[in-house]
Design a protein around this motif. Sequence first.
Motif, PDB file in Angstrom:
ATOM      1  N   HIS A 100       0.841  -1.189   0.000  1.00 26.61           N
ATOM      2  CA  HIS A 100       0.000   0.000   0.000  1.00 26.61           C
ATOM      3  C   HIS A 100       0.882   1.248   0.000  1.00 26.61           C
ATOM      4  O   HIS A 100       1.724   1.413   0.892  1.00 26.61           O
ATOM      5  N   VAL A 101       0.675   2.101  -0.995  1.00 23.30           N
ATOM      6  CA  VAL A 101       1.484   3.309  -1.163  1.00 23.30           C
ATOM      7  C   VAL A 101       0.552   4.509  -1.167  1.00 23.30           C
ATOM      8  O   VAL A 101      -0.451   4.531  -1.893  1.00 23.30           O
ATOM      9  N   ALA A 102       0.871   5.508  -0.352  1.00 21.85           N
ATOM     10  CA  ALA A 102       0.053   6.714  -0.315  1.00 21.85           C
ATOM     11  C   ALA A 102       0.152   7.452  -1.650  1.00 21.85           C
ATOM     12  O   ALA A 102       1.227   7.516  -2.263  1.00 21.85           O
ATOM     13  N   THR A 103      -0.958   8.003  -2.098  1.00 19.98           N
ATOM     14  CA  THR A 103      -0.981   8.684  -3.396  1.00 19.98           C
ATOM     15  C   THR A 103      -0.059   9.896  -3.424  1.00 19.98           C
ATOM     16  O   THR A 103       0.465  10.256  -4.480  1.00 19.98           O
ATOM     17  N   ASP A 104       0.160  10.521  -2.265  1.00 23.93           N
ATOM     18  CA  ASP A 104       0.993  11.721  -2.217  1.00 23.93           C
ATOM     19  C   ASP A 104       2.357  11.448  -1.581  1.00 23.93           C
ATOM     20  O   ASP A 104       2.991  12.359  -1.040  1.00 23.93           O
ATOM     21  N   VAL A 105       2.806  10.185  -1.630  1.00 25.09           N
ATOM     22  CA  VAL A 105       4.064   9.843  -0.982  1.00 25.09           C
ATOM     23  C   VAL A 105       5.233  10.548  -1.664  1.00 25.09           C
ATOM     24  O   VAL A 105       5.274  10.697  -2.899  1.00 25.09           O
ATOM     25  N   GLU A 106       6.192  11.010  -0.845  1.00 24.10           N
ATOM     26  CA  GLU A 106       7.416  11.607  -1.372  1.00 24.10           C
ATOM     27  C   GLU A 106       8.412  10.487  -1.638  1.00 24.10           C
ATOM     28  O   GLU A 106       8.904   9.854  -0.711  1.00 24.10           O
ATOM     29  N   SER A 107       8.684  10.270  -2.891  1.00 24.84           N
ATOM     30  CA  SER A 107       9.511   9.129  -3.271  1.00 24.84           C
ATOM     31  C   SER A 107      10.967   9.356  -2.881  1.00 24.84           C
ATOM     32  O   SER A 107      11.508  10.454  -3.013  1.00 24.84           O
ATOM     33  N   ASP A 108      11.592   8.316  -2.363  1.00 29.36           N
ATOM     34  CA  ASP A 108      13.034   8.320  -2.103  1.00 29.36           C
ATOM     35  C   ASP A 108      13.572   6.943  -2.476  1.00 29.36           C
ATOM     36  O   ASP A 108      12.862   6.111  -3.046  1.00 29.36           O
ATOM     37  N   GLY A 109      14.832   6.685  -2.143  1.00 34.44           N
ATOM     38  CA  GLY A 109      15.445   5.416  -2.520  1.00 34.44           C
ATOM     39  C   GLY A 109      14.737   4.216  -1.935  1.00 34.44           C
ATOM     40  O   GLY A 109      14.607   3.174  -2.595  1.00 34.44           O
ATOM     41  N   ARG A 110      14.240   4.344  -0.696  1.00 42.07           N
ATOM     42  CA  ARG A 110      13.568   3.211  -0.062  1.00 42.07           C
ATOM     43  C   ARG A 110      12.240   2.899  -0.746  1.00 42.07           C
ATOM     44  O   ARG A 110      11.891   1.728  -0.937  1.00 42.07           O
ATOM     45  N   VAL A 111      11.510   3.935  -1.118  1.00 42.74           N
ATOM     46  CA  VAL A 111      10.228   3.716  -1.793  1.00 42.74           C
ATOM     47  C   VAL A 111      10.454   3.061  -3.147  1.00 42.74           C
ATOM     48  O   VAL A 111       9.771   2.097  -3.511  1.00 42.74           O
ATOM     49  N   ARG A 112      11.424   3.576  -3.882  1.00 41.08           N
ATOM     50  CA  ARG A 112      11.707   3.001  -5.213  1.00 41.08           C
ATOM     51  C   ARG A 112      12.179   1.558  -5.102  1.00 41.08           C
ATOM     52  O   ARG A 112      11.778   0.697  -5.903  1.00 41.08           O
ATOM     53  N   ARG A 126      -0.857  -1.097  -4.520  1.00 42.30           N
ATOM     54  CA  ARG A 126      -2.146  -0.417  -4.454  1.00 42.30           C
ATOM     55  C   ARG A 126      -1.971   1.002  -3.918  1.00 42.30           C
ATOM     56  O   ARG A 126      -1.398   1.196  -2.849  1.00 42.30           O
ATOM     57  N   GLU A 127      -2.430   1.987  -4.672  1.00 38.65           N
ATOM     58  CA  GLU A 127      -2.377   3.380  -4.223  1.00 38.65           C
ATOM     59  C   GLU A 127      -3.588   3.672  -3.349  1.00 38.65           C
ATOM     60  O   GLU A 127      -4.728   3.398  -3.735  1.00 38.65           O
ATOM     61  N   VAL A 128      -3.325   4.240  -2.171  1.00 37.92           N
ATOM     62  CA  VAL A 128      -4.400   4.517  -1.220  1.00 37.92           C
ATOM     63  C   VAL A 128      -4.175   5.901  -0.610  1.00 37.92           C
ATOM     64  O   VAL A 128      -3.113   6.508  -0.754  1.00 37.92           O
ATOM     65  N   THR A 129      -5.190   6.388   0.084  1.00 33.80           N
ATOM     66  CA  THR A 129      -5.061   7.676   0.767  1.00 33.80           C
ATOM     67  C   THR A 129      -4.321   7.490   2.089  1.00 33.80           C
ATOM     68  O   THR A 129      -4.225   6.378   2.614  1.00 33.80           O
ATOM     69  N   ARG A 130      -3.827   8.584   2.623  1.00 30.94           N
ATOM     70  CA  ARG A 130      -3.153   8.510   3.920  1.00 30.94           C
ATOM     71  C   ARG A 130      -4.138   8.132   5.028  1.00 30.94           C
ATOM     72  O   ARG A 130      -3.747   7.478   6.002  1.00 30.94           O
ATOM     73  N   ARG A 131      -5.381   8.551   4.887  1.00 34.35           N
ATOM     74  CA  ARG A 131      -6.374   8.154   5.880  1.00 34.35           C
ATOM     75  C   ARG A 131      -6.556   6.640   5.884  1.00 34.35           C
ATOM     76  O   ARG A 131      -6.711   6.022   6.941  1.00 34.35           O
ATOM     77  N   HIS A 132      -6.556   6.047   4.705  1.00 37.09           N
ATOM     78  CA  HIS A 132      -6.653   4.590   4.620  1.00 37.09           C
ATOM     79  C   HIS A 132      -5.467   3.943   5.331  1.00 37.09           C
ATOM     80  O   HIS A 132      -5.634   2.977   6.087  1.00 37.09           O
ATOM     81  N   LEU A 133      -4.270   4.454   5.112  1.00 38.07           N
ATOM     82  CA  LEU A 133      -3.086   3.894   5.761  1.00 38.07           C
ATOM     83  C   LEU A 133      -3.149   4.080   7.271  1.00 38.07           C
ATOM     84  O   LEU A 133      -2.752   3.187   8.030  1.00 38.07           O
ATOM     85  N   ASP A 134      -3.646   5.227   7.721  1.00 40.18           N
ATOM     86  CA  ASP A 134      -3.782   5.456   9.160  1.00 40.18           C
ATOM     87  C   ASP A 134      -4.690   4.405   9.786  1.00 40.18           C
ATOM     88  O   ASP A 134      -4.387   3.846  10.845  1.00 40.18           O
ATOM     89  N   ASN A 135      -5.821   4.138   9.125  1.00 39.15           N
ATOM     90  CA  ASN A 135      -6.775   3.158   9.654  1.00 39.15           C
ATOM     91  C   ASN A 135      -6.237   1.736   9.563  1.00 39.15           C
ATOM     92  O   ASN A 135      -6.385   0.932  10.489  1.00 39.15           O
ATOM     93  N   ALA A 136      -5.609   1.417   8.435  1.00 39.79           N
ATOM     94  CA  ALA A 136      -5.144   0.043   8.214  1.00 39.79           C
ATOM     95  C   ALA A 136      -3.999  -0.336   9.145  1.00 39.79           C
ATOM     96  O   ALA A 136      -3.857  -1.504   9.520  1.00 39.79           O
ATOM     97  N   THR A 137      -3.180   0.640   9.527  1.00 36.80           N
ATOM     98  CA  THR A 137      -2.020   0.351  10.379  1.00 36.80           C
ATOM     99  C   THR A 137      -2.280   0.669  11.845  1.00 36.80           C
ATOM    100  O   THR A 137      -1.371   0.565  12.672  1.00 36.80           O
ATOM    101  N   GLY A 138      -3.506   1.040  12.179  1.00 37.47           N
ATOM    102  CA  GLY A 138      -3.824   1.345  13.568  1.00 37.47           C
ATOM    103  C   GLY A 138      -3.145   2.595  14.077  1.00 37.47           C
ATOM    104  O   GLY A 138      -2.824   2.692  15.268  1.00 37.47           O
ATOM    105  N   GLY A 139      -2.912   3.562  13.186  1.00 31.68           N
ATOM    106  CA  GLY A 139      -2.290   4.813  13.602  1.00 31.68           C
ATOM    107  C   GLY A 139      -0.781   4.750  13.716  1.00 31.68           C
ATOM    108  O   GLY A 139      -0.162   5.657  14.290  1.00 31.68           O
TER     109      GLY A 139
END
Length: 330
Positions: A100-112, A126-139
Motif C-alpha cells: 500500500h502506497v500513499a498517493t501523495d508519498v514523497e519518493s526516495d530510494g527506499r520507496v523506489r 495499491r495506491e491509497v489515501t493517507r487516511r486509509h493507511l492510518d486506519n489500516a495500520t492502527g495509527g
Amino acid sequence: MARDSRPKSAAIRREKKGPQTGSGGQGRRALRGKGPTPKAEDRVYHKAHRQKMLAERAATKSSSNSPRQRGSGFGAEDMVAGRNSVLEALRERVPAKELHVATDVESDGRVREALQFAAEAGVRVREVTRRHLDNATGGAVHQGLALLLEPYDYLDALDLAEDELERAAKGHIAHQPLFLACDSITDPRNLGAMLRAASAFGAHGVLIPERRSAGVTATTWKTSAGAAARIPVARAKNLTQTLKEAKQLGYFVLGLDGGGDISLQDIELAQEPVIIVVGSEGKGLSRLVRETCDQIVSIPITSATESLNASMAVGISLYEIAMRRQGAQR
C-alpha cells in the motif's frame, strides 16, 4: 279422500329432516388437519427454541474469536508499517499480498526499492489515501508505505522436532537440535525478540501453543528484525503433551525460572537434543509444563532485587548453550 298408507312415524321424520342441501364448503376448513406438530426447538414459545438460538449464537461467536493467523487482512496486526520495515520485509521475501502506497508519498530510494522488490516478487501495488493507511495500520508511523502480509505457514511442532533429529542423525546439521518453546507468551513483541535471539544463537525452531499465545503477526516480524523469515515457527495443539512426546523421541526439556534447582552455568545437557521452555513474564511456567521439564534452570544475577524479562533470559540461555557447543567442537 285418500289416506296416506305410510307409517305416521316416517312422515314425521321426513318433515323434521328438512331439505337435503349442502354447506357450500363452509365447514371444509374446520375439518382440515393442521399437519404434523413442529419440533419443540422450532416453536418460538418453547424453552427448547431459546436453547437452540443461544447455542447457535455461541457457535458463531466461537468461530469469530478463533485464533487468527498472520495476514488475514482484517486488522493492523497484519500490516508492516514504515519504509525501513517494509523494505526489510520485501528483501527477506516475507510472503505478502499487497504493498500500500500513499498517493501523495514523497519518493526516495527506499520507496523506489520497495516498489522494485514488490514487482519482482509479484506483490500487488495499491495506491491509497493517507487516511486509509492510518486506519489500516492502527495509527502507526507508516511514512506513506505499508505491506499487507500473507497468512504465516506454521509447521507442526512434533513433526519439526522429529525432522531435526533425523537431520542430526544424518549429519546434515552440526549439532543436536535446539528448540525454544514459549509457554503463554502473549505479547507479539516478546515473541519477536525471542525469534531474534533464537535465530542469532543457532536454534532450529520455536514452538508455540495454538491457544493463549502470540502468533507471528506484523508486530512480531518487525520486532524480530527479519528473523521470523529465517527460523521456523511451529504450533502445538497441547504444549505439555508435545513436550512429553518430544522427550520420548530423545529430547531433554529445560524450563527457565528464577527459582530453578540448577544454575545455567551448571547444566550438563548442552550437547544433547534440548528444548528450552520460557514462561510468561507475569506467571512464569505453568504447573503442567513445569512438571514435564527434566530440569528447572535459573540464571544467576548479582542482585536479588533485579529480574530478567523473558526475552533476555532466552537470549542468555541460548548463548550459553551455543558457546558450550562451540567449545566442545574445538
